[in-house]
Every structure is written in structure tokens, then in C-alpha cells.
Design a protein around this motif. Structure first.
Motif, PDB file in Angstrom:
ATOM      1  N   ASN A 147      59.666  87.762  17.951  1.00 28.52           N
ATOM      2  CA  ASN A 147      61.038  87.551  16.415  1.00 28.52           C
ATOM      3  C   ASN A 147      60.609  87.399  15.756  1.00 28.52           C
ATOM      4  OD1 ASN A 147      62.923  86.658  18.464  1.00 28.52           O
ATOM      5  ND2 ASN A 147      62.087  84.975  19.401  1.00 28.52           N
ATOM      6  N   ALA A 148      59.608  87.046  14.609  1.00 26.79           N
ATOM      7  CA  ALA A 148      58.264  87.011  13.541  1.00 26.79           C
ATOM      8  C   ALA A 148      58.862  88.349  12.937  1.00 26.79           C
ATOM      9  CB  ALA A 148      57.578  86.227  13.414  1.00 26.79           C
ATOM     10  N   CYS A 149      58.438  89.680  14.047  1.00 25.48           N
ATOM     11  CA  CYS A 149      58.363  90.879  13.674  1.00 25.48           C
ATOM     12  C   CYS A 149      59.180  91.143  13.443  1.00 25.48           C
ATOM     13  CB  CYS A 149      57.657  91.434  14.179  1.00 25.48           C
ATOM     14  SG  CYS A 149      57.447  93.324  14.980  1.00 25.48           S
ATOM     15  N   ASN A 150      60.349  91.101  14.327  1.00 29.21           N
ATOM     16  CA  ASN A 150      61.888  91.542  14.050  1.00 29.21           C
ATOM     17  C   ASN A 150      62.291  91.205  13.123  1.00 29.21           C
ATOM     18  OD1 ASN A 150      61.095  92.809  16.349  1.00 29.21           O
ATOM     19  ND2 ASN A 150      62.535  91.459  17.531  1.00 29.21           N
ATOM     20  N   TYR A 151      62.422  89.829  12.298  1.00 27.00           N
ATOM     21  CA  TYR A 151      62.691  89.244  11.591  1.00 27.00           C
ATOM     22  C   TYR A 151      62.459  89.690  10.442  1.00 27.00           C
ATOM     23  CZ  TYR A 151      65.702  86.139  14.744  1.00 27.00           C
ATOM     24  OH  TYR A 151      65.996  85.727  15.894  1.00 27.00           O
ATOM     25  N   LEU A 152      60.956  90.374  10.151  1.00 26.47           N
ATOM     26  CA  LEU A 152      60.477  90.868   9.092  1.00 26.47           C
ATOM     27  C   LEU A 152      60.796  92.008   8.861  1.00 26.47           C
ATOM     28  CD1 LEU A 152      56.692  88.636   8.830  1.00 26.47           C
ATOM     29  CD2 LEU A 152      58.380  88.750   7.312  1.00 26.47           C
ATOM     30  N   PHE A 153      60.712  92.679  10.053  1.00 21.28           N
ATOM     31  CA  PHE A 153      60.413  94.112  10.260  1.00 21.28           C
ATOM     32  C   PHE A 153      62.230  94.465   8.893  1.00 21.28           C
ATOM     33  CE2 PHE A 153      62.730  98.503  11.034  1.00 21.28           C
ATOM     34  CZ  PHE A 153      61.762  98.871  11.058  1.00 21.28           C
ATOM     35  N   ILE A 154      63.476  93.455   9.854  1.00 20.82           N
ATOM     36  CA  ILE A 154      64.619  93.793   9.152  1.00 20.82           C
ATOM     37  C   ILE A 154      64.835  93.700   7.996  1.00 20.82           C
ATOM     38  CG2 ILE A 154      67.072  92.995   9.789  1.00 20.82           C
ATOM     39  CD1 ILE A 154      66.706  95.225  11.293  1.00 20.82           C
ATOM     40  N   LEU A 155      64.097  92.457   7.390  1.00 21.02           N
ATOM     41  CA  LEU A 155      63.839  92.430   6.139  1.00 21.02           C
ATOM     42  C   LEU A 155      63.022  93.470   4.658  1.00 21.02           C
ATOM     43  CD1 LEU A 155      64.475  90.141   3.410  1.00 21.02           C
ATOM     44  CD2 LEU A 155      62.406  89.603   4.185  1.00 21.02           C
ATOM     45  N   PHE A 156      62.291  94.111   5.736  1.00 20.23           N
ATOM     46  CA  PHE A 156      62.131  95.076   4.994  1.00 20.23           C
ATOM     47  C   PHE A 156      62.448  96.155   5.294  1.00 20.23           C
ATOM     48  CE2 PHE A 156      59.798  99.110   6.230  1.00 20.23           C
ATOM     49  CZ  PHE A 156      58.950  99.693   4.897  1.00 20.23           C
ATOM     50  N   ALA A 157      62.962  96.413   5.521  1.00 23.10           N
ATOM     51  CA  ALA A 157      64.498  98.021   6.366  1.00 23.10           C
ATOM     52  C   ALA A 157      65.199  97.519   5.010  1.00 23.10           C
ATOM     53  CB  ALA A 157      64.859  97.539   6.934  1.00 23.10           C
ATOM     54  N   GLY A 158      66.108  96.239   4.597  1.00 22.60           N
ATOM     55  CA  GLY A 158      67.037  95.984   3.638  1.00 22.60           C
ATOM     56  C   GLY A 158      66.245  96.511   2.595  1.00 22.60           C
ATOM     57  N   VAL A 159      65.129  95.582   2.265  1.00 23.24           N
ATOM     58  CA  VAL A 159      64.698  95.433   0.493  1.00 23.24           C
ATOM     59  C   VAL A 159      64.315  97.594   0.443  1.00 23.24           C
ATOM     60  CG1 VAL A 159      62.098  95.084  -0.656  1.00 23.24           C
ATOM     61  CG2 VAL A 159      63.569  93.523   0.566  1.00 23.24           C
ATOM     62  N   PHE A 160      63.136  97.560   1.380  1.00 23.84           N
ATOM     63  CA  PHE A 160      62.896  99.073   1.525  1.00 23.84           C
ATOM     64  C   PHE A 160      64.426 100.032   1.251  1.00 23.84           C
ATOM     65  CE2 PHE A 160      61.943 103.554   2.655  1.00 23.84           C
ATOM     66  CZ  PHE A 160      60.799 103.701   2.596  1.00 23.84           C
ATOM     67  N   ILE A 161      65.060 100.152   1.553  1.00 25.49           N
ATOM     68  CA  ILE A 161      66.545 100.967   1.213  1.00 25.49           C
ATOM     69  C   ILE A 161      66.988 100.494  -0.135  1.00 25.49           C
ATOM     70  CG2 ILE A 161      68.545 101.797   2.014  1.00 25.49           C
ATOM     71  CD1 ILE A 161      67.937 101.088   4.967  1.00 25.49           C
ATOM     72  N   ILE A 162      66.983  99.303  -0.526  1.00 27.07           N
ATOM     73  CA  ILE A 162      67.686  99.384  -1.572  1.00 27.07           C
ATOM     74  C   ILE A 162      66.555  99.406  -2.934  1.00 27.07           C
ATOM     75  CG2 ILE A 162      68.059  97.060  -3.377  1.00 27.07           C
ATOM     76  CD1 ILE A 162      69.155  95.517  -0.515  1.00 27.07           C
ATOM     77  N   THR A 163      64.856  99.338  -2.779  1.00 27.39           N
ATOM     78  CA  THR A 163      64.592  99.435  -4.463  1.00 27.39           C
ATOM     79  C   THR A 163      63.819 101.162  -3.747  1.00 27.39           C
ATOM     80  OG1 THR A 163      62.213  99.527  -2.142  1.00 27.39           O
ATOM     81  CG2 THR A 163      62.967  97.559  -3.663  1.00 27.39           C
ATOM     82  N   ARG A 164      63.587 102.257  -2.379  1.00 21.35           N
ATOM     83  CA  ARG A 164      63.054 103.368  -2.062  1.00 21.35           C
ATOM     84  C   ARG A 164      64.178 104.408  -2.310  1.00 21.35           C
ATOM     85  NH1 ARG A 164      57.739 102.745  -0.086  1.00 21.35           N
ATOM     86  NH2 ARG A 164      57.389 101.009  -1.092  1.00 21.35           N
TER      87      ARG A 164
END
Length: 383
Positions: free
Chosen positions: A259-276
Motif C-alpha cells: 500500500n505504501a509503495c502504491n500510494y507513493l508511486f501515484i504521488l510520484f506520478a502526479g508530481v512527475f507529470i506536473i513538473t516534467r
């Protein structure tokens, strides 16, 4: 010859707009400017990072992995066979059916034995989970500290809020101590990654990683030499904002904290798309492509700098496609996020061998022939 090449390389019209040159970056009146010779500091910093990494993985990452239940995988070694080893190293790690048949004739082994050997040999070359965890822990620690330091260095700077401030006064932009150390530490870290690439975990995007490291090192070095430091600090800060989230998701993935991995990955995906894919191309690159030409005529350095940014953006799109595919798979199937860039561990035994082991276990424990557990002998005696 070397002198001629040096003069050709450092020609002012290649590095500066018309009317400006290296003389404009000479220290004067208490003002300090970035100089190309400063970049040599990154080499001892890179070596220091390599030593710190070894100490960190041994003293911090390995005990942390033990606390999380991650243990070093002990793989069974293959029997030495010169013919198979030569084929594995020089031809392919995944032989075709016809190749397996030829190897059977050369070694006098059965087809199953040859396939079994190649499976184990491939597994021997794959990094174990502990190595992956230690590597992710090291990168997480650096990216998080770099993000915090970058935020501290930029939080009170006007060009963080108004991007046009990046070019006001260019190229005579005074170098700040925070900018110096931010640049040298980032450059030293990426040089250390290039040094350790041979021993790090190799993934399917290995070539893209090499291109990324080289483009990043060149971009940092070039922006330093021509005093594009304000733009450089923003670009490094933008990249660090997502990288530590990815490494933390990897750590939890290796620890089987789904669960921790999945939630962090979704957060990372959002930040990555917004920033990059949004901020980087439509704010940062727009300001480096469009605004400078309103101040001076384009020159070689202008095209070179933006060309490197374009290379990074192409890599961003490549990785974004992988990230979106993983995120979509997770959201639609509620499965655990897996890194598609890593090779999957192969089972050490073939299906036939597993069946043989299963049958032996059935016979040993008094189970029925079809493999369904009924009662063992002790249970029968109890009845």
C-alpha cells in the motif's frame, strides 16, 4: 595543437551573445562570478560521494533493510560448463530451441538440463533485492537532501516566482555561495553515478540512463560556464522534487509494503507529470527559448543549451509513458506496482522438476496421487 583546439573551443562568440565575453565574468568590485575551472571541484566531490555511499549502504541501508525483513538472496550456483558459459557470454543469454538442441549435442546433456542451467545462470547475474534496496536508499537520501537544500537556496530568490528574473543582468550575475555548493554537489553526484554505472543495477532503460547522466553533466557544466546559473538551479530543483518520491516507492516495494509503495508511486506520478511535462516545457523551456532572444541575438550557446533541455524533455516523455502505463495498470487492477525496467526473477526449477518434487512430497506425507491433501498417516491413526 592543443593550444589551437583550446582557443577554438573557448571562442567568445560560441559562448556569449555579441558584445559580451570572458572579460565580463572577471571578479571585480567584490563581485564573484562562475568560472570554468571551478568545475574540477566536482571530481573529488564525486569520489567522496562514492566513499560515502559505500559507508552508507553498509552502516545505514543494510541494517534498515534487515529491520524491514529484506534479506540477501542466496542463489544456487550453476555447474561449470565451458561450452554453455562461452555461449552465454559471447552469443546470448536466452538461447532458442534450435540452439538448445545443438548445445545438448555438444555437452551430452538433456534439453531440460541445458534450459535449467541457463535459468540459473541468468538468475546469478540478476541483482538481489538487498542490492536494489541499498541503491534506492542512497538515491532517496541524496535527492531528498538536494530538494531541501535547493528549496533553501531558492525560496527567497525572485526568479523562483518570476522566471524572467533569470535573465536580468545577464551575464554579469553575481555568484552566491548557496548556488556554488548546490551546483558542485549536484554535478559531483551525477559524475559519481556515471562512475558507478558499471556496478549499479542494470535496467531495461540502461542506455537512456547513460544519456540522461551525460546530458545532465553537460548541461550543468555548460550553464555554469556561461553563467546560466539561475536557470540551472531552477531546473535541478524541479528534477529533485520528484526523484526522491520514486526512490522511496522503490524502497517500500522491495520491503513488500504494497500500500505504501502504491500510494507513493501515484504521488510520484502526479508530481512527475506536473513538473516534467507541464512546468518544465511550458514554463522553464519557454523562458529559455523565447525570453532571451528579446534581450540579445541567438548564438551557439543559446542553441546548445536549449538543445540539451530538449534531450531531457524527450527522456521525460519516454519515462512518463512507462509511469502512466504502470499507474493505469495499478488503478484498473488494484495490483502492486512493479518496476517494468527490472528483469523478473526466473523460477530456479522447471515445471517438470516442480512436478517431480511435488510428487515426492505427496508420497512422503501420505497424500493421494492426484495431489489433493486428504489425511496423513498420523491423522488416520487418530481416527
Amino acid at each position: 595543437m592543443l593550444g589551437w583546439l583550446s582557443r577554438l573551443f573557448w571562442q567568445e562568440h560560441l559562448w556569449f551573445p555579441e558584445g559580451l565575453g570572458w572579460a565580463d565574468l572577471e571578479d571585480r568590485d567584490g563581485h564573484v562570478y562562475a568560472k570554468a575551472r571551478d568545475l574540477w571541484v566536482a571530481l573529488p566531490i564525486a569520489l567522496l560521494f562514492l566513499m560515502i555511499r559505500l559507508l552508507f549502504e553498509r552502516v545505514v541501508a543494510t541494517p534498515l533493510a534487515s529491520l524491514l525483513g529484506i534479506k540477501e538472496t542466496v542463489r544456487r550456483q550453476v555447474a561449470h560448463n565451458q561450452t554453455l558459459e562461452s555461449y552465454y557470454c559471447n552469443t546470448t543469454k536466452n538461447p532458442t530451441q534450435s540452439s538448445v538442441e545443438k548445445l545438448c549435442k555438444q555437452t551430452c546433456w538433456t534439453e531440460r538440463q541445458v534450459q535449467h542451467w541457463f535459468r540459473r545462470r541468468r538468475n546469478q547475474d540478476r541483482p538481489n533485492v538487498l542490492k536494489k534496496f541499498c541503491e534506492a536508499s542512497w538515491r532517496f537520501t541524496f535527492y531528498l537532501l538536494a530538494f531541501i537544500c535547493g528549496l533553501g537556496a531558492l525560496i527567497d530568490k525572485p526568479w523562483l516566482y518570476d522566471l524572467e528574473e533569470m535573465w536580468k543582468g545577464f551575464p554579469t550575475l553575481t555568484l552566491l555561495p548557496s548556488q556554488y555548493w548546490y551546483y558542485m554537489l549536484e554535478l559531483g553526484f551525477y559524475v559519481s553515478l556515471l562512475f558507478s554505472v558499471a556496478s549499479d543495477v542494470k535496467r531495461k532503460d540502461f542506455k537512456e540512463q547513460i544519456v540522461h547522466h551525460l546530458a545532465t553533466i553537460t548541461l550543468i557544466s555548460f550553464s555554469w560556464c556561461v553563467n546560466y546559473i539561475r536557470a540551472g538551479t531552477l531546473i535541478m530543483f524541479l528534477h529533485d522534487s520528484a526523484d526522491y518520491l520514486l526512490e522511496s516507492a522503490k524502497m517500500f516495494n522491495y520491503a513488500r509494503w504494497k500500500n505504501a509503495c502504491n500510494y507513493l508511486f501515484i504521488l510520484f506520478a502526479g508530481v512527475f507529470i506536473i513538473t516534467r511535462l507541464i512546468i518544465f516545457p511550458f514554463w522553464i523551456m519557454y523562458c529559455t527559448w523565447v525570453y532571451p532572444v528579446t534581450l540579445y541575438a541567438p548564438f551557439f550557446g543559446y542553441y546548445f543549451f536549449n538543445g540539451l533541455l530538449l534531450v531531457l524533455q524527450c527522456l521525460h516523455i519516454f519515462w512518463a509513458a512507462l509511469i502512466v502505463r504502470l499507474a493505469f495498470r495499478f488503478l484498473t487492477s488494484n495490483s502492486s506496482v512493479e518496476d517494468e525496467r527490472s528483469d523478473k526473477e526466473e523460477t530456479d526449477e522447471s515445471a517438470e522438476e516442480n512436478e517431480d518434487m511435488k510428487n515426492r512430497e505427496i508420497k512422503k506425507n501420505g497424500l493421494t496421487q492426484n495431489g489433493h491433501a486428504v489425511y496423513n498417516s498420523s491423522h488416520s491413526k487418530t481416527e
